[in-house]
Design a protein around this motif. Structure first.
Motif, PDB file in Angstrom:
ATOM      1  N   THR A  80       0.836  -1.198   0.000  1.00 33.84           N
ATOM      2  CA  THR A  80       0.000   0.000   0.000  1.00 33.84           C
ATOM      3  C   THR A  80       0.873   1.251   0.000  1.00 33.84           C
ATOM      4  O   THR A  80       1.935   1.278   0.617  1.00 33.84           O
ATOM      5  N   VAL A  81       0.411   2.271  -0.696  1.00 35.22           N
ATOM      6  CA  VAL A  81       1.211   3.496  -0.854  1.00 35.22           C
ATOM      7  C   VAL A  81       1.254   4.302   0.440  1.00 35.22           C
ATOM      8  O   VAL A  81       2.317   4.711   0.909  1.00 35.22           O
ATOM      9  N   ASN A  82       0.062   4.513   1.047  1.00 37.30           N
ATOM     10  CA  ASN A  82      -0.017   5.434   2.197  1.00 37.30           C
ATOM     11  C   ASN A  82       0.437   4.808   3.514  1.00 37.30           C
ATOM     12  O   ASN A  82       0.584   5.496   4.509  1.00 37.30           O
ATOM     13  N   LYS A  83       0.701   3.505   3.509  1.00 34.51           N
ATOM     14  CA  LYS A  83       1.197   2.849   4.720  1.00 34.51           C
ATOM     15  C   LYS A  83       2.489   2.088   4.437  1.00 34.51           C
ATOM     16  O   LYS A  83       3.546   2.393   4.986  1.00 34.51           O
ATOM     17  N   GLY A  84       2.394   1.071   3.591  1.00 40.26           N
ATOM     18  CA  GLY A  84       3.557   0.222   3.333  1.00 40.26           C
ATOM     19  C   GLY A  84       4.742   0.965   2.741  1.00 40.26           C
ATOM     20  O   GLY A  84       5.842   0.957   3.297  1.00 40.26           O
ATOM     21  N   LEU A  85       4.516   1.637   1.608  1.00 42.07           N
ATOM     22  CA  LEU A  85       5.611   2.379   0.981  1.00 42.07           C
ATOM     23  C   LEU A  85       6.010   3.581   1.836  1.00 42.07           C
ATOM     24  O   LEU A  85       7.197   3.907   1.959  1.00 42.07           O
ATOM     25  N   TYR A  86       5.024   4.232   2.438  1.00 42.86           N
ATOM     26  CA  TYR A  86       5.291   5.439   3.216  1.00 42.86           C
ATOM     27  C   TYR A  86       6.254   5.164   4.369  1.00 42.86           C
ATOM     28  O   TYR A  86       7.212   5.917   4.583  1.00 42.86           O
ATOM     29  N   LEU A  87       6.028   4.068   5.083  1.00 44.67           N
ATOM     30  CA  LEU A  87       6.822   3.822   6.285  1.00 44.67           C
ATOM     31  C   LEU A  87       7.933   2.798   6.085  1.00 44.67           C
ATOM     32  O   LEU A  87       9.037   2.976   6.598  1.00 44.67           O
ATOM     33  N   PHE A  88       7.662   1.725   5.303  1.00 49.20           N
ATOM     34  CA  PHE A  88       8.558   0.569   5.306  1.00 49.20           C
ATOM     35  C   PHE A  88       9.349   0.347   4.028  1.00 49.20           C
ATOM     36  O   PHE A  88      10.148  -0.587   3.961  1.00 49.20           O
ATOM     37  N   ASP A  89       9.146   1.163   3.018  1.00 46.45           N
ATOM     38  CA  ASP A  89       9.977   1.054   1.820  1.00 46.45           C
ATOM     39  C   ASP A  89      11.428   1.376   2.182  1.00 46.45           C
ATOM     40  O   ASP A  89      11.697   2.004   3.217  1.00 46.45           O
ATOM     41  N   LYS A  90      12.373   0.951   1.344  1.00 50.66           N
ATOM     42  CA  LYS A  90      13.788   1.225   1.645  1.00 50.66           C
ATOM     43  C   LYS A  90      14.051   2.715   1.805  1.00 50.66           C
ATOM     44  O   LYS A  90      14.947   3.120   2.537  1.00 50.66           O
ATOM     45  N   GLY A  91      13.283   3.529   1.121  1.00 52.34           N
ATOM     46  CA  GLY A  91      13.402   4.975   1.290  1.00 52.34           C
ATOM     47  C   GLY A  91      12.281   5.538   2.134  1.00 52.34           C
ATOM     48  O   GLY A  91      12.010   6.742   2.104  1.00 52.34           O
ATOM     49  N   LYS A  93       9.849   6.361   5.645  1.00 51.97           N
ATOM     50  CA  LYS A  93      10.086   7.260   6.773  1.00 51.97           C
ATOM     51  C   LYS A  93      10.805   6.577   7.935  1.00 51.97           C
ATOM     52  O   LYS A  93      11.634   7.181   8.599  1.00 51.97           O
ATOM     53  N   ASP A  94      10.488   5.319   8.208  1.00 53.28           N
ATOM     54  CA  ASP A  94      11.109   4.628   9.341  1.00 53.28           C
ATOM     55  C   ASP A  94      10.958   3.111   9.176  1.00 53.28           C
ATOM     56  O   ASP A  94      10.242   2.461   9.940  1.00 53.28           O
ATOM     57  N   PRO A  95      11.649   2.525   8.187  1.00 56.71           N
ATOM     58  CA  PRO A  95      11.433   1.105   7.864  1.00 56.71           C
ATOM     59  C   PRO A  95      11.796   0.141   8.983  1.00 56.71           C
ATOM     60  O   PRO A  95      11.299  -0.980   9.015  1.00 56.71           O
TER      61      PRO A  95
END
Length: 311
Positions: A80-91, A93-95
């Motif tokens: 998900t863009v607003n949760k998964g990518l937002y927080l846990f992507d390599k780039g 906010k705080d993976p």
């Protein structure tokens, strides 16, 4: 609401699992229970056993980090863009969940859900106990689930396993002999929130309190998300204090805030947002007002929180 008391194979959420789930899907992996080749690939890529692969998938889906879609009779997963990518992507906010606000945010995502009833969602959204024995909480959950859930809820043993998983995930066990915290209970980030304390002999404490450690940005984000759901049809700009305190999926419920604790958070939110969120408490009327500009501004508060840490 449907019952969902299984899926994690009794493994509580651990540090690193959600980052692994997002990274796995971003690397063209998939979570599949029927495709043997896909299962073997997941085991190798994630570095865990088959049951833990299922648990990682369960917690990633339950927190909204990933979502499943049906395509050509197959179940596929997207980040998900607003949760998964937002927080846990390599780039993101705080993976690695290094900031306390991220754990509060994850806790909110896990419990802000009225589609599936789990042991943890039952406790945070429907149970009114602050001091409890595990067996009594299991019985309460079983009885209340019959009323809350439309689907088959399973037997008490199923709920007990889910309750065990929830309590292991959220509480730090204190060894009665040494009074030291058992290091085995640091594996879940949610234990760091100290929302549930294990007093030993199956007795637990979870007080409603003021939560000064809850970042105001995360509280405001949760408040606005709840407000959007509550006013979807009415389109009003106010919400009453008691709804924020006691309704299922409300910030008061999920963050285990006391009445005075919610009042303090609203005072803090009023100052922080320059009265774009304001509230009155007079003559028995307690109303919270949300300005039009704030209603779809939720992600900005998360950006402000993470902006303080230059991430």
């Amino acid at each position: 609401m449907k019952a969902k008391f299984t899926g994690h194979d009794t493994f509580p959420l651990r540090y690193g699992w959600l980052f692994k789930a997002v990274n796995h899907l971003n690397s063209n992996g998939n979570f599949s229970s029927s495709d043997e080749e896909s299962i073997r690939h997941s085991i190798v890529e994630l570095g865990v056993g088959k049951n833990m692969v299922k648990a990682i998938q369960y917690w990633a889906e339950s927190s909204g980090i990933i979502e499943s879609i049906r395509k050509n009779n197959k179940t596929l997963h997207n980040v998900t863009v607003n949760k998964g990518l937002y927080l846990f992507d390599k780039g993101g906010k705080d993976p690695y969940l290094e900031l306390p606000g991220s754990i509060w945010l994850l806790h909110f995502w896990l419990n802000f859900n009225d589609e599936h009833l789990t042991a943890y969602r039952y406790f945070f959204n429907y149970s009114n106990v602050q001091h409890f024995e595990k067996s009594k909480l299991i019985d309460d959950c079983y009885e209340d689930a019959k009323r809350l859930v439309k689907s088959e809820i399973g037997n008490v043993t199923t709920i007990k396993k889910d309750m065990d998983c929830f309590l292991n995930m959220y509480s730090k066990k204190v060894k009665t002999t040494t009074k030291k915290v058992d290091e085995d209970h640091f594996t879940s980030p949610l234990a760091e929130l100290n929302l549930v304390q294990d007093n030993g002999r199956s007795f637990y404490v979870s007080n409603l309190t003021e939560r000064p450690e809850l970042p105001i940005e995360i509280f405001v984000y949760a408040l606005l998300e709840f407000f959007k759901v509550e006013t979807t049809e009415s389109k009003v700009s106010t919400i009453d204090f008691d709804s924020l305190l006691t309704k299922p999926c409300s910030p008061g419920r999920i963050f285990r805030l006391s009445e005075s604790g919610l009042g303090q958070k609203l005072d803090e939110a009023q100052e922080y947002t320059n009265k774009n969120i304001s509230w009155v408490d007079s003559l028995g009327l307690r109303q919270v007002n949300i300005s039009e500009s704030e209603k779809n501004n939720t992600i900005n508060y998360l950006n402000e929180y993470y902006g303080k840490y230059n991430v």
